[in-house]
Design a protein around this motif. Structure first.
Motif, PDB file in Angstrom:
ATOM      1  N   GLN A   1      44.334  39.822  18.886  1.00  0.00           N
ATOM      2  CA  GLN A   1      45.068  40.946  18.313  1.00  0.00           C
ATOM      3  C   GLN A   1      45.764  41.800  19.382  1.00  0.00           C
ATOM      4  OE1 GLN A   1      42.784  43.008  15.066  1.00  0.00           O
ATOM      5  NE2 GLN A   1      41.096  41.773  15.825  1.00  0.00           N
ATOM      6  N   ILE A   2      45.563  41.445  20.657  1.00  0.00           N
ATOM      7  CA  ILE A   2      46.098  42.250  21.748  1.00  0.00           C
ATOM      8  C   ILE A   2      47.348  41.590  22.323  1.00  0.00           C
ATOM      9  CG2 ILE A   2      45.539  43.372  23.925  1.00  0.00           C
ATOM     10  CD1 ILE A   2      43.842  44.231  21.542  1.00  0.00           C
ATOM     11  N   ALA A   3      48.321  42.407  22.673  1.00  0.00           N
ATOM     12  CA  ALA A   3      49.557  41.923  23.281  1.00  0.00           C
ATOM     13  C   ALA A   3      49.975  42.892  24.383  1.00  0.00           C
ATOM     14  CB  ALA A   3      50.662  41.808  22.229  1.00  0.00           C
ATOM     15  N   PRO A   4      50.775  42.420  25.353  1.00  0.00           N
ATOM     16  CA  PRO A   4      51.247  43.316  26.414  1.00  0.00           C
ATOM     17  C   PRO A   4      51.985  44.525  25.843  1.00  0.00           C
ATOM     18  CG  PRO A   4      51.660  41.038  27.006  1.00  0.00           C
ATOM     19  CD  PRO A   4      51.177  41.019  25.587  1.00  0.00           C
ATOM     20  N   HIS A   5      51.874  45.634  26.570  1.00  0.00           N
ATOM     21  CA  HIS A   5      52.542  46.913  26.271  1.00  0.00           C
ATOM     22  C   HIS A   5      51.841  47.737  25.193  1.00  0.00           C
ATOM     23  CE1 HIS A   5      55.641  45.275  28.803  1.00  0.00           C
ATOM     24  NE2 HIS A   5      55.950  44.340  27.936  1.00  0.00           N
ATOM     25  N   GLN A   6      50.741  47.237  24.623  1.00  0.00           N
ATOM     26  CA  GLN A   6      50.003  48.074  23.670  1.00  0.00           C
ATOM     27  C   GLN A   6      49.353  49.239  24.411  1.00  0.00           C
ATOM     28  OE1 GLN A   6      47.491  45.090  21.823  1.00  0.00           O
ATOM     29  NE2 GLN A   6      48.610  45.259  19.890  1.00  0.00           N
ATOM     30  N   GLN A   7      49.288  50.387  23.739  1.00  0.00           N
ATOM     31  CA  GLN A   7      48.759  51.596  24.346  1.00  0.00           C
ATOM     32  C   GLN A   7      47.235  51.660  24.205  1.00  0.00           C
ATOM     33  OE1 GLN A   7      50.669  53.839  26.150  1.00  0.00           O
ATOM     34  NE2 GLN A   7      52.206  52.241  25.841  1.00  0.00           N
ATOM     35  N   ILE A   8      46.593  52.243  25.216  1.00  0.00           N
ATOM     36  CA  ILE A   8      45.144  52.392  25.222  1.00  0.00           C
ATOM     37  C   ILE A   8      44.806  53.828  25.595  1.00  0.00           C
ATOM     38  CG2 ILE A   8      42.962  51.608  26.236  1.00  0.00           C
ATOM     39  CD1 ILE A   8      44.291  48.983  26.898  1.00  0.00           C
ATOM     40  N   SER A   9      43.884  54.395  24.847  1.00  0.00           N
ATOM     41  CA  SER A   9      43.370  55.729  25.170  1.00  0.00           C
ATOM     42  C   SER A   9      41.989  55.560  25.784  1.00  0.00           C
ATOM     43  CB  SER A   9      43.296  56.591  23.899  1.00  0.00           C
ATOM     44  OG  SER A   9      42.745  57.853  24.190  1.00  0.00           O
ATOM     45  N   LEU A  10      41.809  56.084  26.994  1.00  0.00           N
ATOM     46  CA  LEU A  10      40.556  55.929  27.730  1.00  0.00           C
ATOM     47  C   LEU A  10      39.764  57.229  27.702  1.00  0.00           C
ATOM     48  CD1 LEU A  10      41.778  54.000  30.907  1.00  0.00           C
ATOM     49  CD2 LEU A  10      40.775  53.049  28.825  1.00  0.00           C
ATOM     50  N   ALA A  11      38.468  57.108  27.421  1.00  0.00           N
ATOM     51  CA  ALA A  11      37.554  58.248  27.492  1.00  0.00           C
ATOM     52  C   ALA A  11      36.773  58.130  28.795  1.00  0.00           C
ATOM     53  CB  ALA A  11      36.609  58.249  26.294  1.00  0.00           C
ATOM     54  N   LEU A  12      37.076  59.017  29.738  1.00  0.00           N
ATOM     55  CA  LEU A  12      36.460  58.965  31.061  1.00  0.00           C
ATOM     56  C   LEU A  12      35.134  59.725  31.073  1.00  0.00           C
ATOM     57  CD1 LEU A  12      39.624  59.696  33.220  1.00  0.00           C
ATOM     58  CD2 LEU A  12      38.712  57.472  32.552  1.00  0.00           C
ATOM     59  N   PRO A  13      34.258  59.412  32.009  1.00  0.00           N
ATOM     60  CA  PRO A  13      33.021  60.189  32.146  1.00  0.00           C
ATOM     61  C   PRO A  13      33.329  61.659  32.393  1.00  0.00           C
ATOM     62  CG  PRO A  13      32.900  58.167  33.448  1.00  0.00           C
ATOM     63  CD  PRO A  13      34.318  58.271  32.941  1.00  0.00           C
ATOM     64  N   GLY A  14      32.520  62.527  31.797  1.00  0.00           N
ATOM     65  CA  GLY A  14      32.720  63.952  31.961  1.00  0.00           C
ATOM     66  C   GLY A  14      33.638  64.573  30.936  1.00  0.00           C
ATOM     67  N   GLY A  15      34.120  63.769  29.978  1.00  0.00           N
ATOM     68  CA  GLY A  15      34.962  64.308  28.923  1.00  0.00           C
ATOM     69  C   GLY A  15      36.445  64.228  29.176  1.00  0.00           C
ATOM     70  N   ALA A  16      36.866  63.784  30.358  1.00  0.00           N
ATOM     71  CA  ALA A  16      38.302  63.664  30.637  1.00  0.00           C
ATOM     72  C   ALA A  16      38.860  62.435  29.929  1.00  0.00           C
ATOM     73  CB  ALA A  16      38.535  63.567  32.139  1.00  0.00           C
ATOM     74  N   SER A  17      40.189  62.356  29.860  1.00  0.00           N
ATOM     75  CA  SER A  17      40.839  61.231  29.199  1.00  0.00           C
ATOM     76  C   SER A  17      41.993  60.729  30.051  1.00  0.00           C
ATOM     77  CB  SER A  17      41.346  61.643  27.814  1.00  0.00           C
ATOM     78  OG  SER A  17      42.313  62.676  27.934  1.00  0.00           O
ATOM     79  N   ALA A  18      42.448  59.532  29.725  1.00  0.00           N
ATOM     80  CA  ALA A  18      43.582  58.923  30.416  1.00  0.00           C
ATOM     81  C   ALA A  18      44.254  57.959  29.465  1.00  0.00           C
ATOM     82  CB  ALA A  18      43.118  58.199  31.682  1.00  0.00           C
ATOM     83  N   THR A  19      45.473  57.575  29.791  1.00  0.00           N
ATOM     84  CA  THR A  19      46.190  56.592  28.994  1.00  0.00           C
ATOM     85  C   THR A  19      46.472  55.368  29.845  1.00  0.00           C
ATOM     86  OG1 THR A  19      48.310  57.599  29.578  1.00  0.00           O
ATOM     87  CG2 THR A  19      47.260  58.336  27.533  1.00  0.00           C
ATOM     88  N   ALA A  20      46.564  54.230  29.174  1.00  0.00           N
ATOM     89  CA  ALA A  20      46.826  52.971  29.870  1.00  0.00           C
ATOM     90  C   ALA A  20      47.701  52.097  28.985  1.00  0.00           C
ATOM     91  CB  ALA A  20      45.520  52.264  30.219  1.00  0.00           C
ATOM     92  N   GLN A  21      48.269  51.071  29.602  1.00  0.00           N
ATOM     93  CA  GLN A  21      49.128  50.129  28.880  1.00  0.00           C
ATOM     94  C   GLN A  21      48.726  48.709  29.252  1.00  0.00           C
ATOM     95  OE1 GLN A  21      53.515  49.477  29.780  1.00  0.00           O
ATOM     96  NE2 GLN A  21      53.684  50.641  27.871  1.00  0.00           N
ATOM     97  N   VAL A  22      48.572  47.864  28.243  1.00  0.00           N
ATOM     98  CA  VAL A  22      48.149  46.485  28.477  1.00  0.00           C
ATOM     99  C   VAL A  22      49.190  45.764  29.320  1.00  0.00           C
ATOM    100  CG1 VAL A  22      47.595  44.273  27.406  1.00  0.00           C
ATOM    101  CG2 VAL A  22      46.830  46.398  26.334  1.00  0.00           C
TER     102      VAL A  22
ATOM    103  N   THR B   1      48.436  54.666  33.301  1.00  0.00           N
ATOM    104  CA  THR B   1      49.727  55.321  33.519  1.00  0.00           C
ATOM    105  C   THR B   1      49.611  56.824  33.648  1.00  0.00           C
ATOM    106  OG1 THR B   1      50.061  55.377  31.116  1.00  0.00           O
ATOM    107  CG2 THR B   1      50.971  53.502  32.320  1.00  0.00           C
ATOM    108  N   ASN B   2      48.565  57.405  33.095  1.00  0.00           N
ATOM    109  CA  ASN B   2      48.410  58.860  33.160  1.00  0.00           C
ATOM    110  C   ASN B   2      46.927  59.175  33.178  1.00  0.00           C
ATOM    111  OD1 ASN B   2      48.680  61.601  33.077  1.00  0.00           O
ATOM    112  ND2 ASN B   2      49.157  61.711  30.913  1.00  0.00           N
ATOM    113  N   GLY B   3      46.398  59.422  34.344  1.00  0.00           N
ATOM    114  CA  GLY B   3      44.978  59.726  34.451  1.00  0.00           C
ATOM    115  C   GLY B   3      44.618  60.163  35.848  1.00  0.00           C
ATOM    116  N   GLU B   4      44.913  61.406  36.154  1.00  0.00           N
ATOM    117  CA  GLU B   4      44.654  61.903  37.494  1.00  0.00           C
ATOM    118  C   GLU B   4      43.163  61.930  37.823  1.00  0.00           C
ATOM    119  OE1 GLU B   4      46.482  65.678  37.864  1.00  0.00           O
ATOM    120  OE2 GLU B   4      48.534  64.907  37.836  1.00  0.00           O
ATOM    121  N   GLN B   5      42.324  62.002  36.784  1.00  0.00           N
ATOM    122  CA  GLN B   5      40.887  62.072  37.028  1.00  0.00           C
ATOM    123  C   GLN B   5      40.223  60.702  37.020  1.00  0.00           C
ATOM    124  OE1 GLN B   5      38.711  65.298  35.108  1.00  0.00           O
ATOM    125  NE2 GLN B   5      40.630  66.170  34.371  1.00  0.00           N
ATOM    126  N   ALA B   6      40.994  59.653  36.786  1.00  0.00           N
ATOM    127  CA  ALA B   6      40.437  58.298  36.829  1.00  0.00           C
ATOM    128  C   ALA B   6      40.132  57.912  38.268  1.00  0.00           C
ATOM    129  CB  ALA B   6      41.412  57.313  36.205  1.00  0.00           C
TER     130      ALA B   6
END
Length: 372
Positions: free
Chosen positions: A211-232, A253-258
């Protein structure tokens, strides 16, 4: 008063008592058929919404590529270390320097030897026309020039290698270089995350990978409650032989705390699909099955217990896959205290259910669907 009158009065009293008893009994019967409401409740209609599906997975955050930066010459002492862990560096930037005094002295000697060889070769060539020098001597003189030039070039290359240079833009992730240490050839001095790029390596089952293909968006839940975004970016061509899981590689693509080495949960966004939604508090779990209580259509405020199959869930809302339609009136507050056949009092204000699209959870582990 004679006997006849006494009998008449006694009869009247008996009739009056019988009437009173009948009236009392009639009142009791009237009360028996009047059923008091069991509870005051609020109701709502199921709402058709458009939910974006997602797949939940977990995985490690790691560098996209990590460069190992080492010494290309050995036997020389480090005199400067100019960067530390976490520093952003640019391609060509000097990271460390070695003592080059010995190499510079050798360069001077080799340069003199090269100039001497050039002078000898020039003199030999000038004598060639007169025949006073053999061809072998001329060849030997020109060969010495080339040899001296090669030795000088090699020494100058060694001199350049006394400066440890960043091969690309990136972030220093490790440092073992120490001022004063004498390094050996090939010894690791630094590690660098190329371009500062990090990636999330999520682990998915074979059924999820399709069900996964390139360019799909991913929302990441980082330790400590922070978040980040990623792209397949890409999918692993094989599955792990032990875990039977495949890896999806996603550029953060966007996660300074990662940070590399973190373990993060990711929600991979799929296509949107329709969902029949009710408040989650309307669901009553009994004997391992899910039920809701609905009002009779005849307006009697009598309840019917209906078995339902639930699907996706997000926040305070839950999807009903089977068992309800959008016309049904579902009890919201107090559902857990009521039973099939109860009569309730319904308040006038309906329960507000957000109609905005939400993101449900499609778990990789046990399904949220109840048995049919």
């Amino acid at each position: 008063m004679n006997l006849s009158e006494q009998v008449k009065q006694h009869a009247k009293a008996s009739v009056l008592m019988l009437v009173c008893l009948l009236a009392a009994c009639s009142g009791k019967d009237q009360k028996a058929v009047t059923i008091a409401p069991a509870l005051t409740v609020t109701v709502t209609h199921p709402i058709q919404a458009s939910w974006t599906e997602q797949i939940n997975a977990s995985g490690a955050i790691a560098p996209w590529q990590e460069a190992v930066i080492g010494s290309q010459i050995g036997g020389y002492q480090l005199t400067q270390v100019r960067v530390n862990v976490g520093d952003h560096v640019h391609k060509g930037q000097v990271l460390a320097r070695m003592n080059s005094d010995l190499l510079k002295a050798e360069e001077v000697q080799l340069h003199a030897s090269y100039e001497q060889a050039q002078a000898n070769a020039k003199r030999a060539l000038s004598l060639q026309a007169s025949g006073s020098i053999s061809e072998q001597d001329i060849l030997q003189a020109t060969t010495l020039v080339k040899t001296a030039r090669g030795q000088l070039d090699y020494k100058q290359l060694q001199l350049r290698y006394t400066e440890v240079i960043a091969p690309d833009d990136g972030i220093i992730s490790s440092r073992t270089a120490t001022v004063g240490a004498v390094v050996s050839s090939g010894q690791e001095l630094f590690r660098m995350i190329l371009k500062g790029r990090l990636e999330w390596r999520g682990e998915l089952t074979a059924e999820q990978l399709v069900q996964i293909a390139p360019h799909q968006q991913i929302s990441l839940a980082l330790p400590g409650g922070a978040s980040a975004t990623a792209q397949v970016r890409q999918l692993a061509p094989t599955l792990d032989s032990n875990s039977r899981l495949g890896t999806v590689y996603a550029d953060i693509t966007n996660g300074e705390q990662a940070r590399a080495g973190m373990y993060a949960n990711g929600a991979i966004m799929l296509k949107a699909s329709p969902a029949l939604v009710i408040p989650a508090q309307s669901i009553v779990i009994r004997d391992g099955r899910s039920y809701v209580l609905t009002l009779h259509e005849d307006g009697s405020n009598k309840l019917t217990q209906v078995a339902v199959t639930t699907g996706r869930r997000q926040g305070s809302q839950i999807e009903i896959v089977k068992g309800l339609s959008s016309k049904d009136q579902v009890v919201v507050s107090g559902a857990g205290f009521l039973n099939d056949g109860d009569v309730v009092r319904v308040v006038t204000e309906p329960v507000a259910v957000p109609a905005a699209p939400v993101v449900p959870v499609k778990q990789a582990t046990p399904s949220l669907r109840e048995p049919a």
